[in-house]
Scaffold this motif. Structure first.
Motif, PDB file in Angstrom:
ATOM      1  N   LEU A   8       0.827  -1.309  -0.053  1.00  0.00           N
ATOM      2  CA  LEU A   8       0.074  -0.078   0.020  1.00  0.00           C
ATOM      3  C   LEU A   8       0.991   1.150  -0.161  1.00  0.00           C
ATOM      4  O   LEU A   8       0.381   2.355  -0.448  1.00  0.00           O
ATOM      5  CB  LEU A   8      -0.994  -0.014   1.145  1.00  0.00           C
ATOM      6  CG  LEU A   8      -2.058  -1.044   1.379  1.00  0.00           C
ATOM      7  CD1 LEU A   8      -2.614  -0.998   2.672  1.00  0.00           C
ATOM      8  CD2 LEU A   8      -2.896  -1.008   0.057  1.00  0.00           C
ATOM      9  N   ILE A   9       1.990   1.184   0.461  1.00  0.00           N
ATOM     10  CA  ILE A   9       2.881   2.466   0.693  1.00  0.00           C
ATOM     11  C   ILE A   9       3.848   2.487  -0.585  1.00  0.00           C
ATOM     12  O   ILE A   9       4.149   3.708  -1.032  1.00  0.00           O
ATOM     13  CB  ILE A   9       3.837   2.178   1.903  1.00  0.00           C
ATOM     14  CG1 ILE A   9       3.140   2.144   3.061  1.00  0.00           C
ATOM     15  CG2 ILE A   9       4.873   3.228   1.697  1.00  0.00           C
ATOM     16  CD1 ILE A   9       4.144   1.842   4.533  1.00  0.00           C
ATOM     17  N   LYS A  10       4.060   1.526  -1.396  1.00  0.00           N
ATOM     18  CA  LYS A  10       4.934   1.530  -2.480  1.00  0.00           C
ATOM     19  C   LYS A  10       4.339   2.766  -3.593  1.00  0.00           C
ATOM     20  O   LYS A  10       5.036   3.352  -4.193  1.00  0.00           O
ATOM     21  CB  LYS A  10       5.081   0.080  -3.270  1.00  0.00           C
ATOM     22  CG  LYS A  10       6.048   0.145  -4.467  1.00  0.00           C
ATOM     23  CD  LYS A  10       6.057  -1.307  -4.898  1.00  0.00           C
ATOM     24  CE  LYS A  10       6.832  -1.499  -6.022  1.00  0.00           C
ATOM     25  NZ  LYS A  10       7.217  -2.832  -6.430  1.00  0.00           N
ATOM     26  N   PRO A  11       2.981   2.675  -3.878  1.00  0.00           N
ATOM     27  CA  PRO A  11       2.480   3.351  -4.890  1.00  0.00           C
ATOM     28  C   PRO A  11       2.891   5.050  -4.484  1.00  0.00           C
ATOM     29  O   PRO A  11       3.342   6.087  -5.377  1.00  0.00           O
ATOM     30  CB  PRO A  11       1.035   3.330  -4.931  1.00  0.00           C
ATOM     31  CG  PRO A  11       0.910   2.073  -4.681  1.00  0.00           C
ATOM     32  CD  PRO A  11       2.093   1.854  -3.604  1.00  0.00           C
ATOM     33  N   TYR A  12       2.991   5.284  -3.429  1.00  0.00           N
ATOM     34  CA  TYR A  12       3.463   6.723  -2.792  1.00  0.00           C
ATOM     35  C   TYR A  12       4.781   7.051  -3.016  1.00  0.00           C
ATOM     36  O   TYR A  12       5.141   8.168  -3.334  1.00  0.00           O
ATOM     37  CB  TYR A  12       3.074   6.967  -1.250  1.00  0.00           C
ATOM     38  CG  TYR A  12       1.626   7.058  -0.978  1.00  0.00           C
ATOM     39  CD1 TYR A  12       0.922   8.151  -0.830  1.00  0.00           C
ATOM     40  CD2 TYR A  12       0.977   5.823  -0.540  1.00  0.00           C
ATOM     41  CE1 TYR A  12      -0.452   8.087  -0.561  1.00  0.00           C
ATOM     42  CE2 TYR A  12      -0.298   5.783  -0.341  1.00  0.00           C
ATOM     43  CZ  TYR A  12      -1.038   6.749  -0.117  1.00  0.00           C
ATOM     44  OH  TYR A  12      -2.451   7.036   0.000  1.00  0.00           O
ATOM     45  N   PHE A  13       5.486   5.875  -2.836  1.00  0.00           N
ATOM     46  CA  PHE A  13       7.009   6.168  -3.040  1.00  0.00           C
ATOM     47  C   PHE A  13       7.350   6.443  -4.691  1.00  0.00           C
ATOM     48  O   PHE A  13       8.174   7.372  -4.947  1.00  0.00           O
ATOM     49  CB  PHE A  13       7.919   4.889  -2.675  1.00  0.00           C
ATOM     50  CG  PHE A  13       7.896   4.840  -1.146  1.00  0.00           C
ATOM     51  CD1 PHE A  13       7.627   5.811  -0.295  1.00  0.00           C
ATOM     52  CD2 PHE A  13       9.412   4.171  -0.649  1.00  0.00           C
ATOM     53  CE1 PHE A  13       7.678   5.805   1.052  1.00  0.00           C
ATOM     54  CE2 PHE A  13       9.447   3.993   0.607  1.00  0.00           C
ATOM     55  CZ  PHE A  13       9.017   4.732   1.489  1.00  0.00           C
TER      56      PHE A  13
END
Length: 601
Positions: free
Chosen positions: A438-443
């Motif tokens: 879930l965090i990866k797209p923000y990165f």
């Protein structure tokens, strides 16, 4: 709930903090099985003004010997207030489980030492493994439960009332445990009276002196003391102490505190005060060269009407009427001053020995405002405490202020868990966990990670056993007041907050010239920490976030939110980060190991 269940929680196991105050090496003492420790040693284990220097060794006493007060582990040994035997402390791992709210699962070695057989283990599991909520430790720390217990026991042992219960109720109603109790000592003409009066005005405390005691008509012993004075006889020390005892019982001294000017003058008087239960929290001793003191004393003038002291050079009255009636007080000649100085130097070292644990010497040969500032800082400070304290540190500051370095230094020296928010998010993505996906797209998009995802990662890390047992140092979150409120709502509340301040020019110089070795992960700086070899310099890479354009945006974003964040953490400590990193660390460390000062309104 039994005290044997509560008290281990009040002192959660944190080995790096169980130290002798002058030692940097952690200890985790294990006393002999079956040793008996009186309860008062457990409750009086932290040093205070009434017991200066009684820290005691960290190792337990030999069998049959009386224990020494000062063991930070003593209180967690008790299993019942009704029993006479205090069992040895639980191992650090067991205490850590209790601090984290986990049930205790004792090993077979500990069971055999305490007489528990393997066959009976299954029958006692339910009773031996109570669930203790971690919030209890936070409550004890927030409300000063340990200090409250210590204060009550101290008062009981000093006053020894016939009805202890009623005495403790009255003691709690007075709520006077934190009012100022100050001795201001020093040679003639050092400025004791001026500093003492300024302290009283600033702290709203009562001013006490020998002359004030003699002129107080409400004190029964004042007439007897005046009769000695009229016969030109020396007033006995016992009478002085009796006068002071009666005065300290007045409501203003009990409720608002007091500052005593120029007493005691001998070691005998100091010991008599201690045996009478008159114990200051802070002792200030002013000093200056004798030549300066003689010169000062020659210019001293006294107003016989108001008893105010003036000086021909430093403090001359503006009122002409007061100026006309000023007189030179007795004993201000050069010969008389030299005689008084000789007497002072003869006695002062003995007084210092009586108050070593709460004494501060201040150079009086400087502007009076500077002297007062140093004295006030000391008087507002709180003594080092052996109360249970698990550090929960939050480091805030702009990019390049050194938060990561200071967190690493704290973790290295004190065993705190280094919790870097950015690093946690990167690890979650690298592990390809559900939260990481879930965090990866923000990165990938370069957008800030949603607060709910950040909090979920932080909550999981801060809730682990090592953080509960040893404490933590958090940096990289929160960045604004809304995030700070969200962090508070999760229950992870820092008890030390530091803001590292740094000028914008210094930020740009620090961050824009740093680079990282992609092979080792080591960070270098073109000016302060250059790469040692040409090959290493060639493979260094700069973080895209450290580029000048993006860095200016990050600094601007921090500047827009820092005021609200500072207002949210009103008890925060501000550290100048534009200096040597180890100097910054010493400043942080000094605030970490000592209670925060109580600020007066």
């Amino acid at each position: 709930m039994a005290w044997g269940t509560v008290l281990p929680l009040l002192l959660p196991s944190s080995p790096p903090w169980h130290r002798h105050p002058l030692s940097s090496s952690p200890r985790c003492p294990q006393p002999r099985v079956g040793a008996a420790f009186p309860l008062q040693w457990a409750l009086l284990s932290q040093p205070s003004a009434s017991r200066p220097g009684l820290w005691g060794p960290q190792e337990p006493p030999a069998a049959g010997r009386q224990p020494v007060p000062g063991y930070p582990w003593a209180i967690r040994d008790c299993c019942s207030l009704q029993g006479a035997t205090f069992h040895p402390p639980l191992p650090c791992s067991v205490m850590s489980q209790a601090a984290a709210g986990q049930p205790w699962n004792p090993g077979p070695g500990l069971e055999s030492r305490r007489g528990v057989t393997q066959s009976s283990r299954g029958e006692m599991d339910v009773a031996a493994k109570p669930h203790i909520p971690p919030a209890m430790a936070l409550y004890a720390e927030k409300h000063g439960v340990f200090q409250l217990m210590q204060s009550m026991v101290e008062a009981l042992l000093i006053h020894q009332p016939e009805d202890p219960i009623s005495f403790m109720i009255d003691h709690l109603k007075q709520d006077s445990d934190h009012v100022p109790r100050v001795f201001v000592l020093g040679p003639p003409a050092a400025g004791k009276t001026t500093i003492a009066m300024w302290l009283c005005k600033h702290l709203n405390a009562s001013y006490l002196s020998q002359q004030k005691l003699l002129s107080n008509k409400t004190l029964v012993l004042a007439k007897e003391a005046q009769s000695y004075q009229q016969r030109q006889e020396q007033i006995p020390d016992e009478l002085w102490v009796g006068l002071l005892q009666d005065r300290l019982l007045d409501v203003d001294c009990v409720r608002e505190g007091w500052v005593l000017d120029g007493f005691p003058q001998t070691r005998e008087q100091a010991l008599l005060l201690q045996t009478s239960g008159i114990v200051p929290r802070h002792v200030v001793a002013l000093y200056a060269p004798d030549t300066v003191l003689v010169e000062r004393n020659l210019g001293k003038r006294l107003d016989p009407v108001s008893a105010e002291v003036y000086h021909t050079t430093f403090d001359w009255p503006t009122d002409p009427t007061v100026e006309q009636r000023l007189v030179q007080p007795d004993g201000c000649s050069e010969q008389a001053t030299a005689k008084r100085l000789l007497e002072y130097h003869r006695n002062i070292q003995g007084i210092f020995q009586s108050y070593r644990g709460n004494l501060r010497t201040v150079n009086a040969d400087q502007p009076c405002a500077d002297v007062f500032s140093q004295v006030l800082t000391f008087v507002e400070s709180q003594p080092r405490s052996a109360a249970p304290f698990t550090p929960r540190v939050l480091l805030c500051g702009p990019p390049g202020s050194g938060k990561s370095l200071q967190a690493a230094l704290l973790a290295q020296k004190y065993g705190l868990v280094n919790v870097g928010c950015g690093q946690l998010l990167k690890e979650a993505v690298a592990e390809k966990s559900k939260i990481g996906e879930l965090i990866k797209p923000y990165f990938e998009s370069g957008c800030p990670v949603a607060d709910n995802l950040v909090l979920k990662v932080l909550r999981e890390r801060l809730g682990k056993l090592d953080c509960a047992a040893f404490g933590w140092v958090l940096h990289g979150f929160p960045r604004d007041a809304d995030q700070a409120e969200l962090l508070r709502n999760t229950g992870f509340i820092p008890n030390r907050v530091f803001f590292l301040t740094l000028p914008v020019e210094a930020i740009l110089e620090r961050v824009s010239q740093r680079a990282t070795d992609p092979v080792t992960g080591e960070r270098y700086h073109h000016l302060y920490k250059p790469a040692p070899s040409l090959e290493l310099r060639r493979r260094l890479r700069q973080n895209p976030q450290d580029a000048a354009e993006k860095l200016e945006l990050r600094v601007d974003l921090y500047g827009r939110h820092v005021a609200d964040l500072e207002e949210f953490y009103e008890d925060a400590v501000y550290i100048n980060a534009d200096q040597d990193p180890y100097t910054v660390f010493e400043s942080i460390e000094s605030c970490l190991t000592r209670p925060l000062p109580r600020h007066t309104v």
